[in-house]
Design a protein around this motif. Sequence first.
Motif, short mmCIF file in Angstrom:
data_model
loop_
_atom_site.label_atom_id
_atom_site.label_comp_id
_atom_site.label_asym_id
_atom_site.label_seq_id
_atom_site.Cartn_x
_atom_site.Cartn_y
_atom_site.Cartn_z
N ARG A 118 0.91 -1.69 0.24
CA ARG A 118 0.33 0.22 -0.13
C ARG A 118 0.54 1.14 -0.13
O ARG A 118 0.91 1.72 -0.72
CB ARG A 118 -0.80 -0.41 1.55
N ARG A 159 0.91 4.33 -3.02
CA ARG A 159 0.68 5.70 -2.38
C ARG A 159 1.61 6.43 -3.38
O ARG A 159 1.20 7.83 -3.65
CB ARG A 159 0.18 5.72 -1.01
N LEU A 182 -6.82 7.33 -4.41
CA LEU A 182 -6.33 6.81 -3.87
C LEU A 182 -7.87 5.64 -2.86
O LEU A 182 -8.04 4.68 -2.72
CB LEU A 182 -6.81 7.20 -2.38
N SER A 220 -8.25 1.38 -3.66
CA SER A 220 -8.11 1.05 -1.80
C SER A 220 -8.39 -0.62 -2.08
O SER A 220 -9.53 -0.46 -2.95
CB SER A 220 -8.72 1.21 -1.03
#
Length: 392
Positions: free
Chosen positions: A32, A36, A75, A79
């Motif tokens: 993750r 990002r 984002l 997810s």
Amino acid sequence: MGLRERLADASIGTPATGTRSGLALPGPRLARVILRVALLCYTSITALNVFSTNLSPTGRTGAVAGLVVVFLIQLRHSSLWAARRPPLDKALTLGAQLLLTYLPLFVYHAQWGALGGFFAGSLLLLLPSRAAWTLFAATGLSMFLPPLLAGQGIVDSIYLCQSTLLTGLVVYALSRLSEVIQELADAHGELARLAVVRERLRFARDLHDLLGFSLSAITLKSELVHRLIPAHPERATQEVTDILSISRQSLADVRRVASGFRDMSLDQEVTSAESVLHAADVEVQLRVVAGPADRQVENVLAAVLREAVTNVLRHSKATRCAIELTAERDEMTLTVVNDGVPDEPTAPSPHGGSGLENLALRVCEIGGTLSSCVLADGSFEVRAVAPRQPAA
């Protein structure tokens, strides 16, 4: 390796840091973070392109606000399990991203075009496969126009189209990779939990199969000794010797279960069963015509014999019990038949086990079958048929 060590090994590898073939797997959190950081880098590139032009303070403020909103929307789209969200939720966020991708092109022109890759990646993440790839290609082709409208050459149009498609693929791949790593970590944790559960079931099953007979025999012989002491002390002494032998064997069985070694001697079980049944004043008819068998098959048949004799002692008023072990070319058959079956089934003990059910699973694992039924003459029969060589 003992039970405690195997349970510890089964628990190794938390969902974030499992191992396979000695190589560390990247944890979901690391995946993750990488995603990002990649999204932030793409957003920063767009910001640098926009700020490199002569913009008013209002234009710069609007660009920053738009980039922040697009980054937050992406984002959300990237997810975990975003594709499982309600259709209305996906439609609203995709619609907002569509507007923030194409409307600013009239103000910031081709410098804003890099965000088309975010929208293309979101299409792949949220929509069904066929529609997603069609719209993905259409999004890339649409980025031909901004450079041409701004008076730039065809090379710039091709570059923007290619970078849009590439960014979309990177966003899609990194987002899906994060999901796959999370699923792998969850599966690894589930496998570890199942390994612990299976070991506990194995321990409980083997403990029941091994000790049920031994404890019943000890109880029976102890009651016999209690009756023999006044009138037949020498016979009582012999029975005490048998009790000590069975007790030592029970202790060895417990140690073998805890260590995972469950080798049982079929010949020894036949001899022990005959002795215990005689002590219970049960006439034994014994017929053993079988050669050597695979160790695993012998273990299972010995466990079947032990459980069958235990049931004779616990659940019947038997006066006669026939034990027959025969072997043909490719299989072995063990049959235990006893009389004294109660007319009505006895209520199960609250502390009882499920011996025949456990043994049916063990016999099935080696490719055999286990059956039990009441015969026409009222006798109860347990029959196990197993191959000489266990099934793979």
